[in-house]
Motif scaffolding. Structure first.
Motif, PDB file in Angstrom:
ATOM      1  N   GLN A  92       0.939  -1.137   0.128  1.00 28.72           N
ATOM      2  CA  GLN A  92       0.064  -0.193   0.163  1.00 28.72           C
ATOM      3  C   GLN A  92       0.771   1.449   0.197  1.00 28.72           C
ATOM      4  OE1 GLN A  92      -1.995  -1.550   3.319  1.00 28.72           O
ATOM      5  NE2 GLN A  92      -0.897  -0.088   4.738  1.00 28.72           N
ATOM      6  N   ASP A  93       0.304   2.350  -0.203  1.00 29.88           N
ATOM      7  CA  ASP A  93       1.217   3.723  -0.236  1.00 29.88           C
ATOM      8  C   ASP A  93       1.163   4.384   0.960  1.00 29.88           C
ATOM      9  OD1 ASP A  93       2.044   6.038  -1.472  1.00 29.88           O
ATOM     10  OD2 ASP A  93       0.177   6.744  -1.085  1.00 29.88           O
ATOM     11  N   TRP A  94       2.480   4.547   1.434  1.00 32.11           N
ATOM     12  CA  TRP A  94       3.062   5.277   2.559  1.00 32.11           C
ATOM     13  C   TRP A  94       3.440   6.588   2.382  1.00 32.11           C
ATOM     14  CZ3 TRP A  94       1.232   3.129   7.207  1.00 32.11           C
ATOM     15  CH2 TRP A  94       1.184   1.736   7.167  1.00 32.11           C
ATOM     16  N   PRO A  95       2.699   7.469   2.595  1.00 26.17           N
ATOM     17  CA  PRO A  95       3.218   9.049   2.535  1.00 26.17           C
ATOM     18  C   PRO A  95       4.172   9.280   3.640  1.00 26.17           C
ATOM     19  CG  PRO A  95       1.038   9.118   3.049  1.00 26.17           C
ATOM     20  CD  PRO A  95       1.080   7.613   2.814  1.00 26.17           C
ATOM     21  N   VAL A  96       5.281   9.819   3.384  1.00 22.92           N
ATOM     22  CA  VAL A  96       6.423  10.287   4.372  1.00 22.92           C
ATOM     23  C   VAL A  96       6.729  11.759   4.207  1.00 22.92           C
ATOM     24  CG1 VAL A  96       8.915   9.801   5.157  1.00 22.92           C
ATOM     25  CG2 VAL A  96       7.323   7.954   4.115  1.00 22.92           C
ATOM     26  N   VAL A  97       6.856  12.226   5.245  1.00 19.42           N
ATOM     27  CA  VAL A  97       7.470  13.739   5.085  1.00 19.42           C
ATOM     28  C   VAL A  97       8.800  13.756   5.872  1.00 19.42           C
ATOM     29  CG1 VAL A  97       5.201  14.817   5.337  1.00 19.42           C
ATOM     30  CG2 VAL A  97       6.607  14.322   7.470  1.00 19.42           C
ATOM     31  N   ILE A  98       9.591  14.452   5.294  1.00 14.72           N
ATOM     32  CA  ILE A  98      10.996  14.719   5.502  1.00 14.72           C
ATOM     33  C   ILE A  98      11.252  16.145   6.137  1.00 14.72           C
ATOM     34  CG2 ILE A  98      13.600  14.346   5.044  1.00 14.72           C
ATOM     35  CD1 ILE A  98      12.672  12.652   2.704  1.00 14.72           C
ATOM     36  N   ILE A 150       0.266  20.092   6.275  1.00 14.79           N
ATOM     37  CA  ILE A 150       0.855  18.957   5.325  1.00 14.79           C
ATOM     38  C   ILE A 150       0.281  17.678   5.730  1.00 14.79           C
ATOM     39  CG2 ILE A 150       2.877  18.068   4.385  1.00 14.79           C
ATOM     40  CD1 ILE A 150       4.126  20.945   4.552  1.00 14.79           C
ATOM     41  N   ILE A 151       0.683  17.440   7.011  1.00 17.06           N
ATOM     42  CA  ILE A 151       0.268  15.955   7.482  1.00 17.06           C
ATOM     43  C   ILE A 151      -1.183  15.643   7.416  1.00 17.06           C
ATOM     44  CG2 ILE A 151       0.287  14.587   9.585  1.00 17.06           C
ATOM     45  CD1 ILE A 151       2.912  16.087  10.378  1.00 17.06           C
ATOM     46  N   GLN A 152      -2.172  16.638   7.775  1.00 17.08           N
ATOM     47  CA  GLN A 152      -3.582  16.292   7.477  1.00 17.08           C
ATOM     48  C   GLN A 152      -3.945  16.177   6.084  1.00 17.08           C
ATOM     49  OE1 GLN A 152      -5.548  15.661  10.223  1.00 17.08           O
ATOM     50  NE2 GLN A 152      -3.861  15.878  11.463  1.00 17.08           N
ATOM     51  N   ASP A 173       7.528  16.351  18.653  1.00 17.33           N
ATOM     52  CA  ASP A 173       6.230  16.709  19.360  1.00 17.33           C
ATOM     53  C   ASP A 173       5.233  17.197  18.527  1.00 17.33           C
ATOM     54  OD1 ASP A 173       7.481  15.912  21.594  1.00 17.33           O
ATOM     55  OD2 ASP A 173       8.208  18.204  22.381  1.00 17.33           O
ATOM     56  N   ARG A 174       5.631  18.109  17.219  1.00 16.75           N
ATOM     57  CA  ARG A 174       4.650  18.575  16.444  1.00 16.75           C
ATOM     58  C   ARG A 174       4.292  17.331  15.570  1.00 16.75           C
ATOM     59  NH1 ARG A 174       6.688  23.961  13.486  1.00 16.75           N
ATOM     60  NH2 ARG A 174       4.551  23.709  12.648  1.00 16.75           N
ATOM     61  N   LEU A 175       5.043  16.545  15.052  1.00 12.06           N
ATOM     62  CA  LEU A 175       4.735  15.505  14.219  1.00 12.06           C
ATOM     63  C   LEU A 175       3.641  14.556  14.978  1.00 12.06           C
ATOM     64  CD1 LEU A 175       8.085  14.447  12.829  1.00 12.06           C
ATOM     65  CD2 LEU A 175       6.139  15.467  11.348  1.00 12.06           C
ATOM     66  N   VAL A 176       4.017  14.389  16.248  1.00  8.11           N
ATOM     67  CA  VAL A 176       3.262  13.435  17.124  1.00  8.11           C
ATOM     68  C   VAL A 176       1.776  14.035  17.185  1.00  8.11           C
ATOM     69  CG1 VAL A 176       2.966  12.268  19.291  1.00  8.11           C
ATOM     70  CG2 VAL A 176       4.852  12.240  18.022  1.00  8.11           C
ATOM     71  N   ALA A 177       1.804  15.305  17.564  1.00 12.81           N
ATOM     72  CA  ALA A 177       0.469  15.980  17.775  1.00 12.81           C
ATOM     73  C   ALA A 177      -0.286  16.315  16.529  1.00 12.81           C
ATOM     74  CB  ALA A 177       0.858  17.351  18.334  1.00 12.81           C
ATOM     75  N   ALA A 178       0.556  16.113  15.467  1.00  9.91           N
ATOM     76  CA  ALA A 178      -0.309  16.241  13.995  1.00  9.91           C
ATOM     77  C   ALA A 178      -0.848  14.854  13.627  1.00  9.91           C
ATOM     78  CB  ALA A 178       0.445  16.720  12.916  1.00  9.91           C
ATOM     79  N   GLY A 179      -0.602  13.795  14.432  1.00 11.42           N
ATOM     80  CA  GLY A 179      -0.816  12.439  14.039  1.00 11.42           C
ATOM     81  C   GLY A 179      -0.092  11.321  13.497  1.00 11.42           C
ATOM     82  N   VAL A 180       1.323  11.843  13.431  1.00 12.30           N
ATOM     83  CA  VAL A 180       2.309  10.752  13.014  1.00 12.30           C
ATOM     84  C   VAL A 180       2.448   9.692  14.085  1.00 12.30           C
ATOM     85  CG1 VAL A 180       4.738  10.694  12.485  1.00 12.30           C
ATOM     86  CG2 VAL A 180       3.471  12.708  11.473  1.00 12.30           C
ATOM     87  N   THR A 181       2.502   8.590  13.820  1.00 11.44           N
ATOM     88  CA  THR A 181       2.728   7.494  14.925  1.00 11.44           C
ATOM     89  C   THR A 181       3.965   6.758  14.637  1.00 11.44           C
ATOM     90  OG1 THR A 181       1.254   6.051  13.572  1.00 11.44           O
ATOM     91  CG2 THR A 181       0.071   7.470  15.341  1.00 11.44           C
ATOM     92  N   SER A 182       4.815   6.959  13.605  1.00 14.84           N
ATOM     93  CA  SER A 182       6.010   6.300  13.101  1.00 14.84           C
ATOM     94  C   SER A 182       7.063   7.441  12.923  1.00 14.84           C
ATOM     95  CB  SER A 182       5.760   5.119  12.353  1.00 14.84           C
ATOM     96  OG  SER A 182       5.057   4.289  12.688  1.00 14.84           O
TER      97      SER A 182
END
Length: 253
Positions: A92-98, A150-152, A173-182
């Motif tokens: 499946q498709d996993w979008p990633v932010v760097i 961007i995450i949303q 902290d910002r990534l996690v708060a926005a919903g990133v789990t890995s």
């Protein structure tokens, strides 16, 4: 195609040990190379050697996937590629932010292996206003002010941190708060995350230090071996014998 946010790998629910999960990408890399050479089947011994593990461990790992091969034939390469890819969630498709587009972040953005392995670089993010809009690997860099949006918008659940150490925890902290789990962390620092968030740390300096340790130990063993040979040669055979020609119970130091 499904996004990373709505689908999670099934490895934990199926009870596959973490050590086995860590080896699955090694098997997949070896199998992909075989597939590209149009090799139809592979024995456990051949695949184990290509992956750098022993064959008994490989067979045990594959038993967790329900794959046992065929006696005298081995494993079907294409089926194993699909099976492991599915188990790892790569079908499946996993979008990633760097986040952090310095030298390392830019190198990661330019890495061509993400797309072929089920990952799509959805965005490149940096705190430097002068970087905003500049293309890296054909993707325009966006400012960190846009991180949450961007995450949303992209349904991102995997973030890569390539910032300096001092900025890494705040970005995390910002990534996690926005919903990133890995999170894949390249910053030289330990991140604190809540339960339910997975972090994989990649520290190149630590890996080099481990290699330096082994090099030092090998050099010491070689030096000790070279010193021992002349000493033994100088004693002659009689040095190891007692007064009556017998080998003494306690050997000389």
């Amino acid at each position: 195609m499904a996004t990373g946010r709505t689908h999670r790998p099934a490895t934990r629910s199926r009870g596959i040990p973490e050590a086995t999960v860590a080896r699955l990408p090694l098997y997949l890399r070896a199998l992909t190379a075989l597939s590209e050479r149009s090799v139809p089947t592979v024995s456990s011994e051949e695949l184990a050697a290509a992956a750098g593990v022993n064959s008994a461990k490989l067979r045990k790992d594959f038993s967790y996937l329900g794959s046992y091969g065929t006696r005298g034939v081995g494993y079907d390469v294409e089926y194993l590629v699909y099976q492991i890819s599915r188990e790892l969630g790569l079908t499946q498709d996993w979008p990633v932010v760097i986040v952090g587009i310095g030298n390392l972040g830019a190198a990661l953005a330019n890495y061509g292996g993400f797309a072929s392995r089920g990952f799509r670089v959805a965005a490149l993010i940096d705190a430097d206003p002068n970087m905003a809009g500049k293309p890296v690997a054909g993707i325009p860099v966006q400012h960190t002010d846009e991180l949450e949006r961007i995450i949303q918008d992209n349904g991102v659940s995997i973030g890569v941190i390539a910032t300096p150490a001092g900025a890494a925890q705040q970005v995390c902290d910002r990534l996690v708060a926005a919903g990133v789990t890995s999170i894949l962390n390249f910053a030289p620092t330990v991140l604190s995350v809540p339960d339910g968030v997975d972090v994989r740390k990649v520290d190149l300096s630590i890996e080099l230090q481990i290699l330096a340790f082994h090099e030092q130990r090998k050099a010491g063993e070689e030096a000790a071996g070279e010193a021992a040979v002349p000493a033994a040669a100088g004693r002659g055979d009689s040095a190891d014998q007692g007064p009556d020609g017998d080998v003494p119970a306690v050997m000389p130091a």
